[in-house]
Design an enzyme around this catalytic site. Structure first.
Site, PDB file in Angstrom:
ATOM      1  N   ASP A  42       0.781  -1.226  -0.166  1.00 28.60           N
ATOM      2  CA  ASP A  42      -0.057  -0.030  -0.056  1.00 28.60           C
ATOM      3  C   ASP A  42       0.787   1.187   0.053  1.00 28.60           C
ATOM      4  OD1 ASP A  42      -2.194   1.519   0.222  1.00 28.60           O
ATOM      5  OD2 ASP A  42      -2.304   1.520   2.336  1.00 28.60           O
ATOM      6  N   GLU A  81       2.546   4.814  -3.829  1.00 25.86           N
ATOM      7  CA  GLU A  81       2.696   5.725  -5.230  1.00 25.86           C
ATOM      8  C   GLU A  81       3.917   6.608  -5.512  1.00 25.86           C
ATOM      9  OE1 GLU A  81      -0.011   5.544  -3.101  1.00 25.86           O
ATOM     10  OE2 GLU A  81      -1.106   4.372  -4.147  1.00 25.86           O
ATOM     11  N   ASP A  89      -9.075   3.974  -1.986  1.00 27.88           N
ATOM     12  CA  ASP A  89      -9.622   4.450  -0.720  1.00 27.88           C
ATOM     13  C   ASP A  89     -11.193   5.169  -1.080  1.00 27.88           C
ATOM     14  OD1 ASP A  89      -8.011   3.489   0.735  1.00 27.88           O
ATOM     15  OD2 ASP A  89      -7.266   5.463   1.322  1.00 27.88           O
TER      16      ASP A  89
HETATM   17  C1  GLC Z   1      -4.337   3.576   2.733  1.00 30.13           C
HETATM   18  C2  GLC Z   1      -5.106   2.225   2.121  1.00 30.13           C
HETATM   19  C3  GLC Z   1      -6.221   1.467   3.152  1.00 30.13           C
HETATM   20  C4  GLC Z   1      -5.382   1.124   4.403  1.00 30.13           C
HETATM   21  C5  GLC Z   1      -4.892   2.223   5.172  1.00 30.13           C
HETATM   22  C6  GLC Z   1      -4.042   1.918   6.411  1.00 30.13           C
HETATM   23  O1  GLC Z   1      -5.382   4.192   3.162  1.00 30.13           O
HETATM   24  O2  GLC Z   1      -5.489   2.550   0.991  1.00 30.13           O
HETATM   25  O3  GLC Z   1      -6.512   0.512   2.457  1.00 30.13           O
HETATM   26  O4  GLC Z   1      -6.488   0.524   5.164  1.00 30.13           O
HETATM   27  O5  GLC Z   1      -3.917   3.101   4.323  1.00 30.13           O
HETATM   28  O6  GLC Z   1      -3.068   0.843   5.981  1.00 30.13           O
END
Ligand code: GLC
Length: 797
Positions: A405, A408, A483
């Site tokens: 995650d 980017e 998200d």
């Molecule tokens: C980001 C991700 C989400 C995750 C969060 C905490 O917002 O997109 O899926 O739960 O980070 O890790």
């Protein structure tokens, strides 16, 4: 930047007349009198690569997108010269290049003009960047439609839109918001019932304008790098997408459990909470294969560590969850906490693996752990190191899958949400700034993760999910759309994004079911699950700060609806697995937008809601509250209403009933849908029989069923089972033939055929050319026969 004032094209430069033209094998080299070079490579009869340079030489040729196993080769290649034009001909295409302007026109072999340069290649020197902005513009053809470009949360047909590729962390993004998490600079153009694709393989910030600025012009440009694009001819959209996917790579088969239902939340902790959620699934008998650990499992958000208060013995927990049929997937982000007592930080520092600013210091940015440094995943040594870090998490602790995650990369508290652009990257030995590496950073992280997880999961198959992606990321991982928000509008967005991603070569994709931000009503949650079970990746995830989103968090009606639909997904696992096999083998999208399904039916050009799941199931989500049904378009052909077996003729819009328990679902006549019995998780039960739901058709139908050990690599050595079925229906008989390939022996001995819509009463049954009186219909329309039959013949009155 292309703007309206550009009609005057102030500041733009154009190639001059051609001075030299030469051919070397599959490549043509063209030079113009003002130093522009154009290199045309014939990749296939139906695919050209165009590469332009403005200053007399090409930089080294390097791409993260291309797959080394991509198909190359053509059947025919010749060129001719006329006083005005150079003409390059393959078995499928004819390319004209104007000697004065270098503008191109591409025809297919029937003489249809498929693609034509408007201004063609041009460029503008940017004083801001100290380099060129490279541009290409094309004439939009009459009634042309445009599709593709990854995760854009907008209407499926991109005509009239301008989009941008710059991967971005967009918490609670909105409909039409752009850019989001993915950069997939590939689109499909469709006109005259013929389709082509363009893949602009440039990792800088890129833009595409589909007749927004000028009604008759389509253009794409980049804030740096080369004008380097592939033209891919169809004429079917299916051919375009498969060829693009062949070029940028196909995935390996995932473990079958990865196609099951997954439950996630930010975050399940401590250990007891994880166990409670898991056991509730079993208690309520809602199938589930995977449970996710979000960032709170770590010690202060340090990657590859555990919070020992919350998780005193992670291995024990993971092993016990596994005994109960749950796989554990853990999140890993790129930011490494700056902490001199943290081994991984110290090691990366010592080995000089972190990204640096142009003027020397390490790139420092804030993410969940506070201040972090960031590994340079574009350095092959860093990727190798990163892969080995999974030794403990996967190899010893037993985590089954990894979720990458914030790659980017996301940086908090800065308006740009990412690195400053001067940050340096290795780019596999082609050092560059973040302007060039930004869009592929996340993909390279996922690539390193893939290699690590694969190594330590072996002999089982790896499972990786990434948020950021560039073209080609599908070789390494699955993905989700980031998200989103628990609103009805977002359910519409989810449907667009998944169809678009599938058309953009990344089929292993899903959304946060129910919405990540905010809290869905039970009704919205139910409708989202009804759609989500028809997405290749099926996971409920939520931010957890607005309320719970487990299937039982609403009321009993919702729990029952979720159970019914998750059960349906588990029944359909052999169908889904075969879809995946077609994707992995031939680059065929797992979900087919209607325009893909029938591009000659102009009604499909602007259809966004309906789609085909696999080859034969038509799905159309309910996108509004309080609905009792909806109007939807049924594509041409005959379709069975899944719920009633009523047959409808397509090519028209229909009202379809769908109260809260139902999603409009249709099965194509002639289809044979393979099913397993419901299991609580993959591998729970011995499969006693494979069910084949046969939808009678007067005419022909076909189906394939791919199976293997559901994990591991034996399938690559021929230990798979591929059943190909052919159906021939007449007014008083039905023949089903089976052809079997592969060395894998399935554990069931019989196939149970369930007939839908048989128009005659069966008076005799022949099996493999012998009259067989021992086979009996069970009830109305179900027969159980040996799995290795070659021909079943039902004869009626
Ligand atoms: C980001 C991700 C989400 C995750 C969060 C905490 O917002 O997109 O899926 O739960 O980070 O890790």
């Amino acid at each position: 930047m292309i703007t309206n004032t550009e009609l005057e094209r102030k500041g733009n430069q154009f190639p001059g007349p051609i001075t030299t033209f030469s051919q070397k094998a599959d490549t043509f080299n063209i030079a113009s009198n003002n130093g522009v070079l154009l290199q045309i490579t014939v990749i296939r009869d139906s695919m050209f690569r165009f590469r332009y340079a403005t200053e007399g030489n090409f930089p080294p040729d390097f791409s993260y997108a291309l797959d080394k196993n991509a198909t190359h080769g053509y059947n025919h290649l010749e060129y001719q010269e006329t006083p005005d034009t150079y003409i390059i001909k393959t078995a499928k295409l004819v390319l004209h290049i104007d000697r004065i302007s270098l503008k191109k026109r591409i025809y297919d072999i029937d003489g249809t003009l498929i693609n034509e340069d408007e201004a063609g290649f041009h460029w503008e020197f940017s004083y801001e960047h100290g380099s060129d902005i490279v541009k290409m513009s094309k004439h939009a053809q009459k009634m042309e439609s445009y599709y593709g470009l990854g995760d854009k949360p907008m209407h499926f047909n991109l005509k009239g839109k301008r989009v941008e590729n710059w991967v971005t962390d967009q918490y609670a993004f909105g409909k039409d918001q752009d850019p989001l998490y993915k950069a997939i600079p590939f689109y499909v153009g469709l006109h005259s019932d013929k389709a082509y694709g363009i893949f602009f393989d440039n990792t800088f910030r890129t833009f595409f304008d589909f007749c927004q600025e000028r009604r008759d012009t389509t253009s794409f440009w980049a804030q740096g790098g080369e004008m380097n694009y592939y033209f891919i001819y169809g004429p079917g959209i299916d051919r375009v997408v498969s060829s693009y996917t062949d070029l940028t790579g196909k995935p390996e088969m995932p473990p079958l459990w990865a196609l099951g239902f997954h439950q996630s939340k930010w975050s399940y902790y401590p250990e007891n909470n994880v166990r409670e959620v898991a056991s509730k699934f079993r208690e309520l008998r809602i199938p589930c294969d995977a449970i996710y650990l979000d960032i709170d499992y770590m010690d202060g958000f340090r990657c590859f560590t555990w919070n020992n208060n919350y998780f005193p013995d992670p291995k024990k927990m993971i092993d016990e969850l596994e005994e109960d049929g749950f796989k554990t997937v853990a999140i890993i982000d790129p930011g490494i906490k700056i902490d001199k007592d943290y081994d991984i930080y110290k090691e990366a520092l010592e080995k000089d693996y972190f990204c640096k600013r142009a003027d020397g210091p390490l790139m420092k940015g804030k993410v969940w752990p506070g201040e972090c440094n960031f590994p340079d995943f574009t350095n092959p040594k860093v990727r190798e190191w990163w892969a080995d870090l999974y030794h403990e998490l996967i190899g010893e602790t037993g985590v089954h899958g990894v979720w990458n995650d914030m790659n980017e990369p996301a940086v908090m508290e800065v308006p740009t949400k990412t690195f400053p652009l001067d940050v340096r990257h290795d780019y596999d030995g082609h050092p560059c700034s973040h302007r060039k590496a930004h869009n592929i950073y996340g993909m390279q992280m996922a690539r390193a993760t893939y290699h690590g997880v694969k190594k330590y999961t072996y002999p089982k198959r790896p499972f990786i999910i990434t948020r950021s992606a560039y073209s080609g990321a599908q070789r390494y991982c699955s993905s989700w759309t980031g998200d989103n928000v628990a609103t009805w509008e977002h359910l519409w967005v989810a449907n667009q994004q998944i169809q678009r991603m599938c058309l953009s070569g990344m089929s292993f994709i899903g959304t946060d079911i129910g919405g990540f931000a905010e809290q869905p009503t039970g009704e919205l949650f139910s409708r989202w699950v009804q759609l989500g079970v028809f997405h290749p990746f099926c996971r409920v995830h939520s931010s957890g700060d607005h309320g719970d989103q487990e299937p039982w968090s609403f009321d009993e009606e919702v729990t029952n609806i979720v159970r019914d639909y998750v059960e349906m997904r588990y029944e359909l696992l052999p169908y889904l697995y075969t879809m995946f096999w077609e994707y992995a083998q031939d680059g065929i999208p797992m979900i087919k937008p209607l325009v893909y399904f029938d591009q000659e039916d102009h009604q499909t050009f602007y259809r966004t809601d309906e789609f085909i799941f696999g080859n034969d199931i038509l799905v159309c989500p309910i996108l509004e509250p309080n609905a009792q049904g909806r109007r939807m378009y049924i594509p041409r052909g005959h379709w069975y209403n899944y719920w009633s077996d009523e047959v409808v003729e397509g090519g028209k819009e229909l009202w379809v009933d769908a109260d809260i328990n139902k999603i409009p679902l249709f099965v194509r006549s002639g289809a044979m849908i393979p099913k397993y019995p419901v299991q609580q998780y993959v591998g729970e039960k011995k499969i006693e029989t494979l069910t084949l739901d046969v939808y009678y058709k007067e005419g022909k139908g076909k189906a394939k069923v791919y199976e293997d050990a559901q994990d591991g690599y034996d399938y690559k050595k021929g230990r798979f089972s591929m059943r190909s079925f052919k159906l021939t229906g007449k007014s008083n008989e039905l023949i089903i033939q089976q052809h079997k390939e592969g060395k894998f022996v399935t554990e069931y001995d019989t196939i149970t055929l369930k007939f839908h819509g048989l128009p005659f009463k069966v008076t005799a049954i022949e099996l493999d050319n012998q009259l067989d009186t021992s086979i009996k219909f069970n009830g109305e329309a179900t027969l159980e026969i040996t799995k290795d039959f070659t021909e079943l013949h039902l004869i009626g009155e």
